[in-house]
Design a protein around this motif. Sequence first.
Motif, short mmCIF file in Angstrom:
data_model
loop_
_atom_site.label_atom_id
_atom_site.label_comp_id
_atom_site.label_asym_id
_atom_site.label_seq_id
_atom_site.Cartn_x
_atom_site.Cartn_y
_atom_site.Cartn_z
N GLU A 292 36.70 31.41 58.52
CA GLU A 292 37.37 30.52 57.59
C GLU A 292 37.63 29.15 58.20
O GLU A 292 37.69 29.00 59.42
CB GLU A 292 38.71 31.14 57.13
N SER A 389 43.24 30.28 45.68
CA SER A 389 43.05 31.73 45.72
C SER A 389 41.76 32.19 45.07
O SER A 389 41.30 33.31 45.31
CB SER A 389 44.23 32.43 45.03
N LYS A 393 38.15 30.43 47.71
CA LYS A 393 37.91 31.75 48.30
C LYS A 393 36.49 32.23 48.04
O LYS A 393 35.83 32.75 48.95
CB LYS A 393 38.92 32.76 47.75
N ASP A 511 35.64 39.95 46.85
CA ASP A 511 36.12 40.24 48.21
C ASP A 511 35.24 41.32 48.83
O ASP A 511 35.67 42.46 49.05
CB ASP A 511 37.58 40.69 48.17
#
Length: 609
Positions: A292, A389, A393, A511
């Motif tokens: 990240e 978010s 992401k 995810d």
Amino acid sequence: MKQLHILGEHYNARGLSPERIATSFVPPAQFEEVAAASNCVIVGPRGSGKTTLLRMLDPRALHAWRGNLGSISDYPTYVGVFVPIDAAWVSALTNGVQQSDSEDEAKVYLSVYALSIARSLIDVMRWRLASDSKGSSFHISDNAIDEYSLAQKLAELWLPRVKARSLLELRVELSAEVAMLPRKLRRLSDVEKKALAAVYLNPLELAAAACDVFNLYANETNRKWAILCDELEIAPPVIQEVLFGGLRAAPQPLLLKYALTPRKKIPSVGGPGDALPANDFDVVALSYPTREEGTPEREREQFCVALWRSLVNDLCPDRKELLANPFKIFEGPAKADSRETRYKKDLDVKFGEAFRELAAKDESFNNYIRSKGVDLSNLNNSNQRLKDSVVRKVRPLVEIRNFYFSSDASDKLRRVSRRALTPYCGARQLFAVSEGHPRWLKYTLASMLSFITAKGKIKIADQNRELGNSLERIEARIRALPAEQMSTHDLIDILGSFFAAQVLGPVFKPDPSLSFIVDDGVDRDVITCLEHALYIGAIIPMKGNIYNLFAKGLVGERFRLSNWLAPYYKLPLATGKPTNLSTILASKTNDVSFGVLQFSLRLENESFD
């Protein structure tokens, strides 16, 4: 030819003089921590720059590099002494002691290591007394020391039967003793071998005594000396035991700085009485745990930019001003790739086109993004929470999935059968793929630099080609690793295929699993493969305390595939969630609807678009 010359020098850094290493040294963010006046253990895969960092603490290198010391807060005042592990004498001594299981015979290894430290110490001592060191804080006038008396005292420590009249003569005697010891060992009786082992029982204590003697002669009673031990992962266990034991209470006036590659649990580490990280020494990791954006990513990028400029200065000195900014040199696949655009707040300019394209051909992604309330017509219309978010992401997933997916006439989603590595092109992506690994960067960037256009650009096609070449080199290294029940090559392919199916499966996963935890259900053969992969940098540990790998082993630790492999398996440069390794091995996922992924590279025959 100049590229090959410079790259060849990089691969042979151990054979270069400290002064030569200093001329092209680019300090990573970790250098200040390594240079601090404290004990430390540097951990990183092969080629990550451990040897260079240690060798830059040699006073000869610091003296040559003194014009660039603005990058570290304090000039090291201790005297660094670099001590490599010589695989040749390890092998020769192993042949000499393999006929016996005697613990005393095994300790003969310590004699050669003690003499190796002695040779390195003498080299630094001689430099400090020579005119070459004038102008540095390490210089001592040769008139201030009785060299004959000093040489005699040091000889008494290391070679009691030798009467050396100068440091040079003592250095010659030490080299001869190291060379002859393996053959001498075969002729010694058991009693003689025990006596030899007793003389050199603790190399650190001998080194401390020698440094203390020199300090007394030089009238520098407070001067610290740092013993810089390299490649300790291949050191015999008896040497590891002594060196790591010294971290708990190093004899005065020594500092201890070690470098090793994460590979196997070290037997002498992790016991209740052993030295502890943060208490007795610092652990400096040369890998970046996550993918990240944040401080580590910025530090890695800054290092990559500095190394790029160093290469340009060596290879194209007449164009260094034109080529100084790599973000303007490497063509990228999208607007988000430029450094100028990257830090702007206009998300729609940066990512909007890719989001809308993927939503048009991937119904599962379209349903997900709308369920979150994201306005696809303009990503800027979403509130800050959604921008952080959701949009930011999933952006790495969107870029990969959009590039490698298409839809046919019936709007059925399908994977495009192309090998182009375009999503990994551009300076930002290349630097991320590099893992901040000096060897990878020097080979790949120098090769790309040879394709620079007259206008100072490196085209995507040329970046594609050299990324493909880097994958071939990585595959060759993985295939060369030893294999038993399972090969490291096979294990890497299982992991890469599993993660690729998470990203490029028929249903969008916001995810996906992109890392793994080594759980108790993994057998020893798999652990061995992971150790090999860790050794060459094919997998990256994701926890901050990398020293746990040596104290406790790999079980319970979390890892990801190196970004080096992301272009082959079409993986986003994102961490994702973890999955137990035993679960991955049990599934051995190969999604037949998108083709079985194989680790066989024929990129040189492909056309890049």
